[in-house]
Motif scaffolding. Structure first.
Motif, PDB file in Angstrom:
ATOM      1  N   ILE A 137      40.752  44.102  16.827  1.00  0.00           N
ATOM      2  CA  ILE A 137      40.703  44.615  15.306  1.00  0.00           C
ATOM      3  C   ILE A 137      40.270  46.075  15.294  1.00  0.00           C
ATOM      4  N   ILE A 138      41.012  46.929  14.848  1.00  0.00           N
ATOM      5  CA  ILE A 138      40.830  48.442  14.612  1.00  0.00           C
ATOM      6  C   ILE A 138      41.020  48.710  13.242  1.00  0.00           C
ATOM      7  N   ASP A 139      40.166  49.639  12.587  1.00  0.00           N
ATOM      8  CA  ASP A 139      40.289  50.160  11.309  1.00  0.00           C
ATOM      9  C   ASP A 139      39.674  51.309  11.456  1.00  0.00           C
ATOM     10  N   THR A 140      40.549  52.485  11.850  1.00  0.00           N
ATOM     11  CA  THR A 140      39.913  53.879  12.379  1.00  0.00           C
ATOM     12  C   THR A 140      39.049  54.332  10.946  1.00  0.00           C
ATOM     13  N   LEU A 141      39.709  54.289   9.945  1.00  0.00           N
ATOM     14  CA  LEU A 141      39.066  54.922   8.560  1.00  0.00           C
ATOM     15  C   LEU A 141      38.105  53.835   7.797  1.00  0.00           C
ATOM     16  N   ASN A 142      37.940  52.761   8.519  1.00  0.00           N
ATOM     17  CA  ASN A 142      37.039  51.902   7.737  1.00  0.00           C
ATOM     18  C   ASN A 142      37.642  51.594   6.512  1.00  0.00           C
ATOM     19  N   LEU A 143      38.924  51.481   5.917  1.00  0.00           N
ATOM     20  CA  LEU A 143      39.367  51.096   4.664  1.00  0.00           C
ATOM     21  C   LEU A 143      39.160  50.041   4.284  1.00  0.00           C
ATOM     22  N   HIS A 144      38.839  49.072   5.158  1.00  0.00           N
ATOM     23  CA  HIS A 144      38.463  47.682   4.965  1.00  0.00           C
ATOM     24  C   HIS A 144      36.822  47.205   4.856  1.00  0.00           C
ATOM     25  N   GLN A 145      36.193  48.253   5.030  1.00  0.00           N
ATOM     26  CA  GLN A 145      34.783  48.289   5.239  1.00  0.00           C
ATOM     27  C   GLN A 145      34.255  46.818   6.022  1.00  0.00           C
ATOM     28  N   GLY A 146      34.609  46.864   7.186  1.00  0.00           N
ATOM     29  CA  GLY A 146      34.267  45.787   7.956  1.00  0.00           C
ATOM     30  C   GLY A 146      34.690  44.733   8.020  1.00  0.00           C
ATOM     31  N   ASN A 147      35.798  44.159   7.066  1.00  0.00           N
ATOM     32  CA  ASN A 147      36.130  42.879   6.754  1.00  0.00           C
ATOM     33  C   ASN A 147      37.964  43.340   6.509  1.00  0.00           C
ATOM     34  N   VAL A 148      38.667  43.068   7.692  1.00  0.00           N
ATOM     35  CA  VAL A 148      40.180  43.435   7.554  1.00  0.00           C
ATOM     36  C   VAL A 148      40.787  42.133   7.254  1.00  0.00           C
ATOM     37  N   VAL A 149      41.081  42.340   6.046  1.00  0.00           N
ATOM     38  CA  VAL A 149      42.239  41.152   5.759  1.00  0.00           C
ATOM     39  C   VAL A 149      43.544  41.662   5.410  1.00  0.00           C
ATOM     40  N   LEU A 150      44.584  40.945   5.999  1.00  0.00           N
ATOM     41  CA  LEU A 150      45.895  41.615   5.690  1.00  0.00           C
ATOM     42  C   LEU A 150      46.728  40.186   5.313  1.00  0.00           C
ATOM     43  N   ASN A 151      48.000  40.582   4.968  1.00  0.00           N
ATOM     44  CA  ASN A 151      48.910  39.250   4.535  1.00  0.00           C
ATOM     45  C   ASN A 151      48.893  38.417   6.147  1.00  0.00           C
ATOM     46  N   LYS A 152      49.093  37.128   6.013  1.00  0.00           N
ATOM     47  CA  LYS A 152      49.143  36.223   7.215  1.00  0.00           C
ATOM     48  C   LYS A 152      49.966  36.845   8.315  1.00  0.00           C
TER      49      LYS A 152
END
Length: 295
Positions: A137-152
């Motif tokens: 799991i990669i979140d370059t700009l940390n938009l989810h603040q360490g907890n990436v939750v997207l549509n299933k």
């Protein structure tokens, strides 16, 4: 060459901007996508004219293609990685894992741009990729603040790459496990022994296949029907997967398999030389099962 044709959202609100574009250009082939667009062959180049709404915010997008200029802006903020990105794309193409089309399920150009920027260069991308886990799991700009939750539906791919300009989107949602591992293993081999050959796409060769795999090679040549490449490719993939499933369900051991699409398509399956046994045990439901009787 992609050319995005911008339409004023106020003036063209409620109108089909694809039809407006097609009416005014009056040449080329109309292709169907999330919005219809035009493809023109000119001096050896394939030029695509893609209609988009000239929006100011991502939230105002009417269609996924409307966000393309925002992707461009993000990448151009990191101009120092332009040549590194070119290396990443050449590497992915040469190692057969480039292309987000439904029949390829590989890395899109934009995903490689974001990955190269995220890891700060081509070599660092390969070093990281060689250590990717079964789920990355990669979140370059940390938009989810360490907890990436997207549509299933967007969380099934082995690589989750949050779009830096649209936090609800997984840029690599289409990537298959096969292409993910292909990139990872190619990265390992390159780091072990760097060589320019990793940037040169090798021509498909049945002879090389036969040398690589000892066994019985079955190859089927298919002449696909005309149509949009995406759709034709998806049908070829479906045909290949059906044949593979039929072979395996009929007790054939498939050592290796794949398909290649040039002028015609080649579907190939590598089997051991050994024959199938004359008899096979087929187990039915246990006698104690109430569902075993046919009514």
């Amino acid at each position: 060459i992609d050319i995005y044709v911008k339409f004023n959202p106020k003036r063209y609100a409620g109108l089909n901007i694809s039809k407006v574009l097609i009416h005014n250009v009056k040449e080329g082939q109309v292709l169907h996508g999330s919005r219809d667009y035009i493809q023109i062959e000119r001096e050896g180049y394939t030029v695509e004219l893609i209609p988009i709404m000239d929006i100011k915010k991502v939230e105002d997008a009417h269609n996924i293609t409307d966000i393309s200029p925002f992707h461009k802006k993000f990448v151009l903020k990191h101009k120092r990685y332009q040549n590194e990105i070119r290396l990443s794309k050449a590497f992915a193409k040469a190692n057969h894992c480039y292309g987000a089309e439904s029949y390829i399920k590989g890395f899109s150009g934009y995903s490689l741009e974001v990955l190269t920027i995220h890891y700060k260069g081509f070599n660092k991308l390969l070093k990281a990729a060689s250590k990717w886990k079964s789920k990355t799991i990669i979140d370059t700009l940390n938009l989810h603040q360490g907890n990436v939750v997207l549509n299933k539906s967007k969380m099934h791919s082995p690589l989750i790459l949050v779009d830096p300009v649209q936090d609800t989107r997984n840029v690599t949602a289409v990537i298959s496990l096969e292409k993910y591992l292909l990139f990872k293993n190619a990265a390992k081999r390159f780091l072990r022994k760097p060589n320019a050959k990793y940037f040169v796409k090798q021509d498909f060769s049945l002879e090389k296949l036969q040398k690589k795999n000892k066994g019985k090679l079955i190859c089927i040549e298919v002449q696909p029907l005309g149509g949009k490449r995406d759709v034709v490719g998806a049908k070829l993939l479906k045909s290949f997967e059906y044949l593979l499933k039929e072979l395996e369900s009929n007790n054939f051991v498939v050592k290796d398999s794949g398909w290649h699409w040039g002028d015609n398509a080649l579907l190939w399956f590598m089997l051991p030389h050994s024959r199938l046994p004359a008899k096979v045990k087929h187990y039915g439901p246990p006698r104690s099962s109430k569902d075993r009787l046919i009514h």
